[in-house]
Design an enzyme around this catalytic site. Structure first.
Site, PDB file in Angstrom:
ATOM      1  N   ASP A   1       8.394 -11.758   2.596  1.00 14.48           N
ATOM      2  CA  ASP A   1       8.117 -11.228   1.541  1.00 14.48           C
ATOM      3  C   ASP A   1       8.103  -9.403   1.801  1.00 14.48           C
ATOM      4  O   ASP A   1       7.889  -8.952   0.595  1.00 14.48           O
ATOM      5  CB  ASP A   1       7.441 -11.804   0.954  1.00 14.48           C
ATOM      6  CG  ASP A   1       5.925 -11.861   1.006  1.00 14.48           C
ATOM      7  OD1 ASP A   1       6.011 -11.166   1.994  1.00 14.48           O
ATOM      8  OD2 ASP A   1       4.641 -12.248   0.005  1.00 14.48           O
ATOM      9  N   SER A   2       7.192  -8.744   2.288  1.00 13.80           N
ATOM     10  CA  SER A   2       7.801  -7.438   3.393  1.00 13.80           C
ATOM     11  C   SER A   2       9.059  -7.039   2.184  1.00 13.80           C
ATOM     12  O   SER A   2       9.039  -5.693   2.297  1.00 13.80           O
ATOM     13  CB  SER A   2       7.902  -7.112   4.526  1.00 13.80           C
ATOM     14  OG  SER A   2       8.928  -7.455   4.746  1.00 13.80           O
TER      15      SER A   2
ATOM     16  N   ASP B   1       9.408 -16.288   3.556  1.00 12.25           N
ATOM     17  CA  ASP B   1       8.135 -16.793   2.953  1.00 12.25           C
ATOM     18  C   ASP B   1       8.482 -17.635   1.297  1.00 12.25           C
ATOM     19  O   ASP B   1       8.955 -16.852   0.601  1.00 12.25           O
ATOM     20  CB  ASP B   1       7.509 -14.931   2.736  1.00 12.25           C
ATOM     21  CG  ASP B   1       6.766 -14.498   3.979  1.00 12.25           C
ATOM     22  OD1 ASP B   1       6.156 -15.591   4.786  1.00 12.25           O
ATOM     23  OD2 ASP B   1       6.989 -12.900   4.238  1.00 12.25           O
TER      24      ASP B   1
ATOM     25  N   LYS C   1       7.111 -19.872   5.377  1.00 15.96           N
ATOM     26  CA  LYS C   1       5.700 -19.321   5.897  1.00 15.96           C
ATOM     27  C   LYS C   1       4.973 -19.112   4.427  1.00 15.96           C
ATOM     28  O   LYS C   1       5.576 -18.451   3.800  1.00 15.96           O
ATOM     29  CB  LYS C   1       6.110 -17.999   6.836  1.00 15.96           C
ATOM     30  CG  LYS C   1       4.798 -17.564   6.474  1.00 15.96           C
ATOM     31  CD  LYS C   1       4.586 -16.064   7.789  1.00 15.96           C
ATOM     32  CE  LYS C   1       5.644 -14.936   7.333  1.00 15.96           C
ATOM     33  NZ  LYS C   1       4.617 -14.115   6.098  1.00 15.96           N
TER      34      LYS C   1
ATOM     35  N   GLU D   1       0.748 -17.721   3.502  1.00 16.99           N
ATOM     36  CA  GLU D   1      -0.267 -16.320   4.216  1.00 16.99           C
ATOM     37  C   GLU D   1      -1.358 -17.228   3.481  1.00 16.99           C
ATOM     38  O   GLU D   1      -1.989 -18.265   2.468  1.00 16.99           O
ATOM     39  CB  GLU D   1      -0.748 -15.299   3.135  1.00 16.99           C
ATOM     40  CG  GLU D   1       0.942 -14.374   3.421  1.00 16.99           C
ATOM     41  CD  GLU D   1       0.533 -12.934   2.855  1.00 16.99           C
ATOM     42  OE1 GLU D   1      -0.349 -12.386   1.626  1.00 16.99           O
ATOM     43  OE2 GLU D   1       1.361 -12.631   2.672  1.00 16.99           O
TER      44      GLU D   1
ATOM     45  N   GLU E   1      -1.396 -11.347  12.009  1.00 19.34           N
ATOM     46  CA  GLU E   1      -1.069  -9.305  11.644  1.00 19.34           C
ATOM     47  C   GLU E   1      -2.221  -8.695  11.642  1.00 19.34           C
ATOM     48  O   GLU E   1      -3.407  -9.058  11.009  1.00 19.34           O
ATOM     49  CB  GLU E   1      -0.873  -9.694  10.165  1.00 19.34           C
ATOM     50  CG  GLU E   1      -0.114  -8.138   9.475  1.00 19.34           C
ATOM     51  CD  GLU E   1       0.837  -8.041   8.321  1.00 19.34           C
ATOM     52  OE1 GLU E   1       0.989  -8.841   7.896  1.00 19.34           O
ATOM     53  OE2 GLU E   1       0.885  -6.923   8.300  1.00 19.34           O
TER      54      GLU E   1
HETATM   55  O1  KIV Z   1       6.877 -10.607   5.314  1.00 20.76           O
HETATM   56  C1  KIV Z   1       6.961 -10.527   6.524  1.00 20.76           C
HETATM   57  O2  KIV Z   1       7.851  -9.422   6.130  1.00 20.76           O
HETATM   58  C2  KIV Z   1       6.128 -10.710   6.868  1.00 20.76           C
HETATM   59  C3  KIV Z   1       5.244 -10.426   8.335  1.00 20.76           C
HETATM   60  C4  KIV Z   1       4.492  -8.989   8.836  1.00 20.76           C
HETATM   61  C5  KIV Z   1       4.947 -11.106   9.299  1.00 20.76           C
HETATM   62  O3  KIV Z   1       5.210 -11.624   6.551  1.00 20.76           O
END
Ligand code: KIV
EC number: 2.1.2.11
Length: 257
Positions: A44-45, A82, A112, A114, A181
């Site tokens: 989600d980055s 994510d 994924k 968090e 992280e």
């Molecule tokens: O969203 C993302 O790119 C991430 C990485 C920083 C692991 O979660």
């Protein structure tokens, strides 16, 4: 052979480092996959590549759209997507619905999410029971930016213990791998030695089982990078020069010849 979640666990046992990067579209995914990246994260980055200031505004629809494009470009790497902010925290059924859509609609192999103990343990247990592979993510969790900031986590004994216990709880809940992280390297090493699933570090030192970076940071496309990122090339400068050369040639009537 396509990379599987079991393969990643075997690589940890063999001491073979796992290479992970993020991707947001077909072309980038194809390049990373052909270059031999083992795990491609539709993180989600990517929100930053869409012009958002944090990861909070990105929607499930946006993640699905980009994840489909990434999957079309990948033949070998394991693709993990994510779950965006508030698409899994409200209830277990919301998490199953969101994660189910990722697997059914994109072709990705895993999601994924968090967070750790206790918030995410039951959710992860239920997702795994439903047949959905889950990657955990502890330490700095950018979806909690308004609570934690973007600072390194786990610097005090109390917070280090909390992150350590979260990692163990997530392994017990069934995650196949864990992103660590922006935590101290010795804490990441202790977690990596304790758990039997692979740890993938970002700003967590060199003792993790693998490393992930945000590809726009690696390529020098981001406007700014976190302190732990390494910029391997400056595509902003390369693209600017190419565009300026093109503009000059058009204005001078040199292109097309
Ligand atoms: O969203 C993302 O790119 C991430 C990485 C920083 C692991 O979660």
């Amino acid at each position: 052979m396509p990379v599987t979640t079991q393969q990643l666990i075997q690589w940890k046992q063999q001491g073979r480092a796992i290479v992970a990067l993020t991707a947001w579209d077909y072309a980038i995914a194809q390049i990373l996959d052909a270059a031999g990246v083992d795990l491609i994260l539709v993180g989600d980055s990517m929100a930053v590549m869409l012009g958002y200031k944090t990861t909070l505004p990105i929607t499930l629809a946006e993640m699905l759209h980009h994840a489909k494009a990434v999957c079309r470009g990948v033949q070998r790497a394991l693709v993990v997507v994510d779950l965006p902010f508030l698409t899994y925290q409200e209830s277990i059924s919301q998490a199953i619905h969101s994660a189910g859509r990722v697997l059914k609609e994109t072709g990705a192999q895993a999601v994924k999410l968090e967070g750790g103990y206790p918030a995410m343990v039951e959710t992860i247990t239920r997702l795994v029971q439903a047949g959905i592979p889950v990657m955990g993510h502890v330490g700095l969790t950018p979806q909690s930016v308004h609570q934690l900031g973007l600072r390194q986590q786990g610097k005090t004994q109390e917070t280090a213990e909390r992150i350590f216990n979260e990692a163990i709880a997530l392994e017990q809940a069934g995650v196949f791998s864990l992103v660590l992280e922006h935590i101290p390297a010795d804490l990441a090493m202790q977690i990596t030695q304790k758990v039997s699933i692979p740890t993938i570090g970002i700003g967590a030192g060199s003792h993790c089982d693998g490393q992930v970076l945000v590809t726009s940071d690696v390529l020098g496309l981001s406007e700014r990078q976190p302190p732990f990122a390494k910029v391997y090339t400056n595509l902003r400068a390369t693209i600017t020069k190419a565009v300026q050369d093109y503009a000059t040639e058009v204005r001078d009537r040199q292109f097309p010849e």
